[in-house]
Scaffold this active site. Sequence first.
Site, short mmCIF file in Angstrom:
data_model
loop_
_atom_site.label_atom_id
_atom_site.label_comp_id
_atom_site.label_asym_id
_atom_site.label_seq_id
_atom_site.Cartn_x
_atom_site.Cartn_y
_atom_site.Cartn_z
N TRP A 99 0.55 -4.51 -5.91
CA TRP A 99 1.26 -3.58 -5.14
C TRP A 99 2.59 -3.35 -5.86
CZ3 TRP A 99 -1.91 0.02 -4.01
CH2 TRP A 99 -2.77 -0.27 -3.26
N ASP A 168 8.99 -2.35 0.06
CA ASP A 168 7.61 -1.97 0.39
C ASP A 168 7.55 -3.00 1.59
OD1 ASP A 168 5.14 -1.55 0.85
OD2 ASP A 168 4.52 -1.67 -1.12
N LYS A 192 -1.34 0.41 7.95
CA LYS A 192 -1.64 -1.02 8.27
C LYS A 192 -1.27 -1.64 9.56
CE LYS A 192 -2.81 -1.15 3.78
NZ LYS A 192 -1.78 -1.42 2.72
C1 LIG Z 1 -1.58 -0.90 1.28
C2 LIG Z 1 -0.54 -0.92 0.39
C3 LIG Z 1 0.03 -0.06 -0.24
C4 LIG Z 1 -0.63 1.16 -0.80
O1 LIG Z 1 -0.48 2.20 0.18
P1 LIG Z 1 -0.83 3.35 -0.07
O2 LIG Z 1 -0.56 4.29 1.34
O3 LIG Z 1 -2.43 3.50 -0.06
O4 LIG Z 1 -0.51 4.12 -1.25
C5 LIG Z 1 1.08 -0.55 -1.11
N1 LIG Z 1 1.76 -1.57 -0.60
C6 LIG Z 1 1.52 -2.43 0.08
C7 LIG Z 1 2.06 -3.91 0.35
C8 LIG Z 1 0.26 -2.15 0.70
O5 LIG Z 1 -0.29 -3.03 1.60
#
Ligand SMILES: *Cc1c(COP(=O)(O)O)cnc(C)c1O
Length: 358
Positions: A99, A168, A192
């Site tokens: 990511w 993020d 999540k």
């Molecule tokens: C799951 C995840 C993403 C991707 O998220 P989407 O909502 O599917 O775009 C990005 N960064 C992290 C750290 C994640 O766990």
Amino acid sequence: MKKHNFYAGPSILPQETIKATADAVLNFAGTGLSLLEISHRSKEFDAVNVEAQQLFKELLEIPEGYEVVFLGGGASLQFCMAPFNFLNKKAAYLKTGVWAKKAQKEATLFGEVIEVASSEDKTFCYIPKNFEALVPADVDYFHITTNNTIYGTELHKDPDVKVPLIADMSSDIFSRRIDVSKYNLIYGGAQKNLAPAGLTFAIVKVDALGKVDRKIPTMLDYKTHIDAASMFNTPPCTSVFAALQTLKWLKAQGGVAEMERRKVVKADKLYSEIERNKLFKPTVIDPADRSYMNICWIMNDEYKELEKEFLEFATAQGMIGIKGHRSVGGFRASTYNALPEESVDALVATMKEFEAKH
Ligand SMILES: *Cc1c(COP(=O)(O)O)cnc(C)c1O
């Protein structure tokens, strides 16, 4: 048999969130209509939207000058929206997972990108040491991925650097207290640790906007969504409603400080068993780098051929979603806020039982 939900995302939600959302799907806020069919402009939904943003601020102790916005597009759209709004000339990125790597790639479309450090040489199984000292002083921001969902590594504190941070926090938001004032932007997918899929959150420092030379398309400009209180276009109403229920649950449980306490208890139990059990070993060696949210392990070398058998055995015992990401193999148990300690105990018991059979 009771199912224990260890999926990495979408993932376990509090039972309270699920029940309240199910009720609202049948009759939302006494309207006699379903949550699925009400106008996002109705006063009943407006109240949900406002309360969710307010509770988000309260629980994370977000200081004045920041706004919380609810968006679409997932964390993946934020990979481009962040540099679109905040990268004028140069930005620094820490590459600690896939990511993080994707976020970094998008930023190269907008300016110069400095890769401060990377753990790609060892399949991202560690956090690079002393990276803070390597962040240049002349970048617009330093981007981090606080929890690396796939590899099970995590930054446990807000980095100490002289430039604004962008993070993020898709998979560890609300699991620890953060010093929001160090950040220009915190974003993530809600699926999540907060809500069903479809909702993206962003915490934006309002003063830091408007400093880039480029034009920004309306929908990709944070200011649009701040000015419209996340109602510029139709929000994912059901996910916003569910997010509010999770936030209320969080508050009733004792807030983020209590989540911080529980996550350590849960993760310590599982890591201890992985280290003790002769069949298994962790993929992240340095305990300081280990995630409290996504716990990864593999079979010990002598027992490699038992991997499939353990997965089947555990699944039959009600352990759902522990297959590791295909890039790492082995197993991954996600221990998000809503996962009860009892589920960790059940998984540990399953691991012990499997060991006894061999
Ligand atoms: C799951 C995840 C993403 C991707 O998220 P989407 O909502 O599917 O775009 C990005 N960064 C992290 C750290 C994640 O766990």
